[in-house]
Design an enzyme around this catalytic site. Structure first.
Site, mmCIF file in Angstrom:
data_model
loop_
_atom_site.group_PDB
_atom_site.id
_atom_site.type_symbol
_atom_site.label_atom_id
_atom_site.label_comp_id
_atom_site.label_asym_id
_atom_site.label_seq_id
_atom_site.Cartn_x
_atom_site.Cartn_y
_atom_site.Cartn_z
ATOM 1 N N GLN A 29 0.805 -1.133 0.025
ATOM 2 C CA GLN A 29 -0.175 0.007 0.002
ATOM 3 C C GLN A 29 0.802 1.234 0.043
ATOM 4 O O GLN A 29 0.625 2.185 -0.793
ATOM 5 C CB GLN A 29 -0.867 -0.002 1.197
ATOM 6 C CG GLN A 29 -2.190 -1.061 1.409
ATOM 7 C CD GLN A 29 -2.748 -1.127 -0.227
ATOM 8 O OE1 GLN A 29 -3.536 0.084 -0.358
ATOM 9 N NE2 GLN A 29 -2.968 -2.103 -0.750
ATOM 10 N N HIS B 286 1.901 2.916 -3.347
ATOM 11 C CA HIS B 286 1.024 3.516 -3.951
ATOM 12 C C HIS B 286 1.077 4.962 -4.294
ATOM 13 O O HIS B 286 1.090 5.614 -5.352
ATOM 14 C CB HIS B 286 -0.607 3.321 -3.690
ATOM 15 C CG HIS B 286 -1.079 1.826 -4.397
ATOM 16 N ND1 HIS B 286 -1.174 1.721 -5.610
ATOM 17 C CD2 HIS B 286 -1.633 0.831 -3.695
ATOM 18 C CE1 HIS B 286 -1.726 0.690 -5.803
ATOM 19 N NE2 HIS B 286 -2.096 -0.097 -4.783
ATOM 20 N N GLU C 278 -10.157 0.005 3.822
ATOM 21 C CA GLU C 278 -10.195 -0.469 2.657
ATOM 22 C C GLU C 278 -10.088 -1.998 2.694
ATOM 23 O O GLU C 278 -10.779 -2.631 1.912
ATOM 24 C CB GLU C 278 -9.344 0.339 1.457
ATOM 25 C CG GLU C 278 -9.599 0.024 0.037
ATOM 26 C CD GLU C 278 -8.540 0.883 -0.820
ATOM 27 O OE1 GLU C 278 -7.708 1.528 -0.042
ATOM 28 O OE2 GLU C 278 -8.936 0.896 -2.077
ATOM 29 N N HIS C 279 -8.843 -2.144 2.871
ATOM 30 C CA HIS C 279 -8.107 -3.625 2.860
ATOM 31 C C HIS C 279 -8.000 -4.116 4.208
ATOM 32 O O HIS C 279 -7.223 -3.238 5.170
ATOM 33 C CB HIS C 279 -7.139 -3.721 2.050
ATOM 34 C CG HIS C 279 -6.882 -3.312 0.580
ATOM 35 N ND1 HIS C 279 -6.433 -2.064 0.247
ATOM 36 C CD2 HIS C 279 -7.531 -3.405 -0.383
ATOM 37 C CE1 HIS C 279 -6.699 -1.619 -1.040
ATOM 38 N NE2 HIS C 279 -7.425 -2.764 -1.637
ATOM 39 N N ASP D 22 -5.838 -7.218 -5.817
ATOM 40 C CA ASP D 22 -5.667 -6.458 -6.731
ATOM 41 C C ASP D 22 -5.732 -6.755 -8.182
ATOM 42 O O ASP D 22 -5.990 -5.915 -9.074
ATOM 43 C CB ASP D 22 -4.201 -5.665 -6.675
ATOM 44 C CG ASP D 22 -4.552 -4.978 -5.236
ATOM 45 O OD1 ASP D 22 -5.422 -4.390 -4.992
ATOM 46 O OD2 ASP D 22 -3.336 -4.440 -4.899
ATOM 47 N N HIS E 81 -54.441 13.306 -3.865
ATOM 48 C CA HIS E 81 -53.843 12.030 -3.670
ATOM 49 C C HIS E 81 -55.101 11.009 -3.324
ATOM 50 O O HIS E 81 -55.210 9.937 -3.839
ATOM 51 C CB HIS E 81 -52.921 11.967 -2.257
ATOM 52 C CG HIS E 81 -51.469 12.301 -2.907
ATOM 53 N ND1 HIS E 81 -51.364 13.475 -3.144
ATOM 54 C CD2 HIS E 81 -50.362 11.675 -2.977
ATOM 55 C CE1 HIS E 81 -49.851 13.560 -3.247
ATOM 56 N NE2 HIS E 81 -49.435 12.414 -3.275
#
Lengths: 429, 429
Positions: free
Chosen positions: A258, A261, A326-327, A360, A419
């Site tokens: 990670q 990235h 996220e992970h 991934d 209505h």
């Protein structure tokens, strides 16, 4: 990298800081994006051309606006065979996983004689953003295009910036094998605006997905409602929960997968063993030096990395839920017992032989996942992001007679006489 | 009201105007909301109290911030029995419909020995906005609270403005029978901000749903990402496709059931018979005069109503798809043959005895639906809006050996060496 211990004074405040740390768009980005999207809405292609000249350094009228399907096919044909095989394995596995997400329609009649149901249809057109430059990932093409095509989207448009006009053949090959219908050489907030509003050349789409930098993410956030979007994406994150029986080198590599990235990525290890924590920290430092991505990984790990010591791994889980990562890797012998206690995570990787990186690329589940604690309320990209549901209802005389009077009562009480009348007129007198 | 005929010159341009007409938030609203939400984020309860004083005309420290559960129960006990029965019929039918939306988890192992799956969980906390004043609708409480509770949300918070301190007992009774856990006497953009950011008194939630005015809708749009939202809601709409065999009074009442909501509501009739069109237009004018909502209905019908003549009803369907209406009535003998051709609509009402209003209250499907052409890409409120999916993956030695090499290849090609290493280290040497 910071080190914390749940048993030390000040842990709660330090962990709060970690949970609440903003690693995302600041208000300068918000302002800049507002200007860009308004220009594209008002001026169309002229604005796109100007921003592309400014940010990507090429003139679309010279380099070409589109990349033709023949170029996509040529890029695919030019790949070395084992790379082609890897892409195809990934495509087939991702498609198989996403096929199972297709929702079922419903249509039934209940005891009151009321027919009720829901029908799913794909959106007509979708746009996929694929980052250029360092982050030009063919895997992003696969992860966005495949669910759209499995959903049944007829017009799938890809936008990708080509800085100084350069294109990435891998990205084109991935577009080829996933059936992307149009590719435009544009990126940034201006590309998101083009997809949402449409321009003279580019017809608008209904949904825009795909990862991007802070400008792209902010443009999607601002244009949400004009167009559907997958989610507001932020920097990537991993949380690893690991005991001392792991090889520290494996866990260090996972954390760095990670960190490499982006400088704003975040990697956090929870462990119950201080010596193991030391070993992983050392392994991270040693491995960083060997990476071609070392500058990014070093910045990210130093600024956002964390190792947190817990008395036992179960004690890590409420903290993991607060991070809603996220992970999440659960690198233990019996990961299911931990997983049963986790409420908030985008994707979970169970056991010692399931590194996040395998997810991934080739495992099958989507790698486009909620970041920045949004796994509390949102899900990874799926076929559902490219579909929508229409509910339906059908009553005959018996049905309206059975449930209509209650509707009349409620409508009258709400002060909505038309209505009430629309139902009352149809009741058997 | 405008009248159009597909066979007349200028139809295409006039219909484009109808499709593209913006009846939504202008940039003043956007700016105002930005100020309000920032104040609530920075100042919390003090800002809430000041905005409530300003917009709703009461001091929360005097009128009370919360409405206690005992007050909800008392409101319910105070209802006349047939109103109580109507609310309960609605609750039970809505709950039954939404129960069927609960998604199934998946967990399977494929030929490569890779275990893959997805697990759904509810969000921890949700907030439901219920408008005050003229639009204080108990049906809104049912339609928002029931899917949240069916999803399994543990903390369900309702916010509702109480202008000058007044509360609507029907709304409280609806909160009582749907199990709402907290009720706060706040509304507007400030209430949405309180739910998203939290304040000293009000803990933040994960998802905010519910209809509201332009300020509420804009606040949800701006805070999307900080919190999950159901959708960006705009003015209500109905499209009716009807042949000459309908009673014009019924169709007129259906059109007016949207017009009476708000001056910005829109009602559109497609028909293949000019005389029927005349009859409906006359019936609308006659009925408006009898409504207690006549001022609103008149403004809405005059400004946004439309009757469009088509050569045959099938020819209406591509035009309906461009409008992607919130509500669509197909008032013909064989509505399914038309419905099969419709791609974009929030909810569809089939046949002559299915007025849209029955779906607003008691039929079962949700009445919170996409407006402003957003049925192209979004769906009505459902249990899924209060849940999120976690994907998961588990590989053993055989699994990583089978698919790992392709992941290594792709990671190397993408220039991500730590990704490649985290997989390669685990391959059998």
């Amino acid at each position: 990298m910071i080190r914390l211990d749940t048993r030390e004074a000040g842990f709660a405040a330090a962990f709060d800081d970690l949970v609440n740390a903003r690693r995302e768009a600041d208000s300068d980005v918000e302002r800049d994006v507002r200007v860009i999207t308004a220009s594209v809405r008002d001026e169309g292609d002229a604005a796109i051309r100007a921003f592309t000249q400014k940010f990507d350094g090429h003139d679309l009228d010279e380099s070409g606006w589109r990349i033709e399907s023949s170029e996509l096919a040529a890029a695919y044909d030019g790949l070395e065979p084992d790379l082609r095989a890897a892409l195809e394995l990934a495509r087939d596995r991702i498609a198989a996983y996403h096929q199972k997400q297709k929702p079922a329609d419903s249509d039934s009649t209940d005891d009151a004689g009321v027919r009720l149901g829901a029908r799913w249809r794909s959106v007509d057109a979708a746009g996929v953003y694929v980052p250029g430059g360092r982050a030009a990932y063919p895997s992003s093409v696969l992860m966005n295009a495949i669910p759209a095509k499995v959903a049944g989207v007829e017009r799938l448009v890809m936008v990708t910036p080509t800085p100084k006009g350069e294109v990435n053949p891998l990205v084109l090959a991935a577009a080829h094998i996933t059936g992307v219908d149009e590719v435009w050489r544009i990126g940034g907030a201006q590309a998101i605006a083009a997809l949402a509003y449409g321009t003279q050349r580019i017809a608008p789409v209904d949904v825009v997905t795909g990862p991007g930098n802070a400008w792209v993410a902010e443009a999607k956030r601002q244009l949400y409602g004009v167009v559907g979007i997958d989610m507001v994406a932020g920097p990537s994150e991993i949380v690893v929960v690991a005991d001392a029986a792991n090889d520290p080198e494996w866990i260090a590599a996972d954390l760095l997968s990670q960190s490499e990235h982006d400088p704003s990525s975040q990697s956090i290890l929870f462990t119950d063993d201080a010596l193991f924590a030391d070993s992983v920290a050392k392994a991270v430092d040693r491995q960083i030096g060997t990476l071609s991505t070392k500058d990014v990984a070093r910045q990210s790990w130093d600024a956002n990395g964390a190792i947190i010591l817990v008395p036992d791994l179960m004690a890590a889980l409420p903290l993991v839920d607060r991070l809603a990562p996220e992970h999440l890797e659960l690198a233990v012998d019996d990961p299911d017992s931990l997983f049963a206690k986790v409420r908030h995570a985008g994707s979970v990787f169970l056991g010692r032989h399931t590194p996040e990186a395998v997810g991934d690329y080739v495992a099958g589940p989507n790698h486009v996942l909620p970041t920045g604690r949004r796994a509390r309320f949102s899900s990874g990209l799926s076929v559902l992001d490219f579909m929508k549901r229409t509910s339906f209802l059908s009553l005959g005389q018996a049905g309206i007679d059975a449930i209509g009077p209650a509707a009349v009562k409620l409508a009258e009480t709400e002060g909505l006489p038309a209505h009430a009348r629309s139902v009352a007129l149809r009741l058997k007198s």
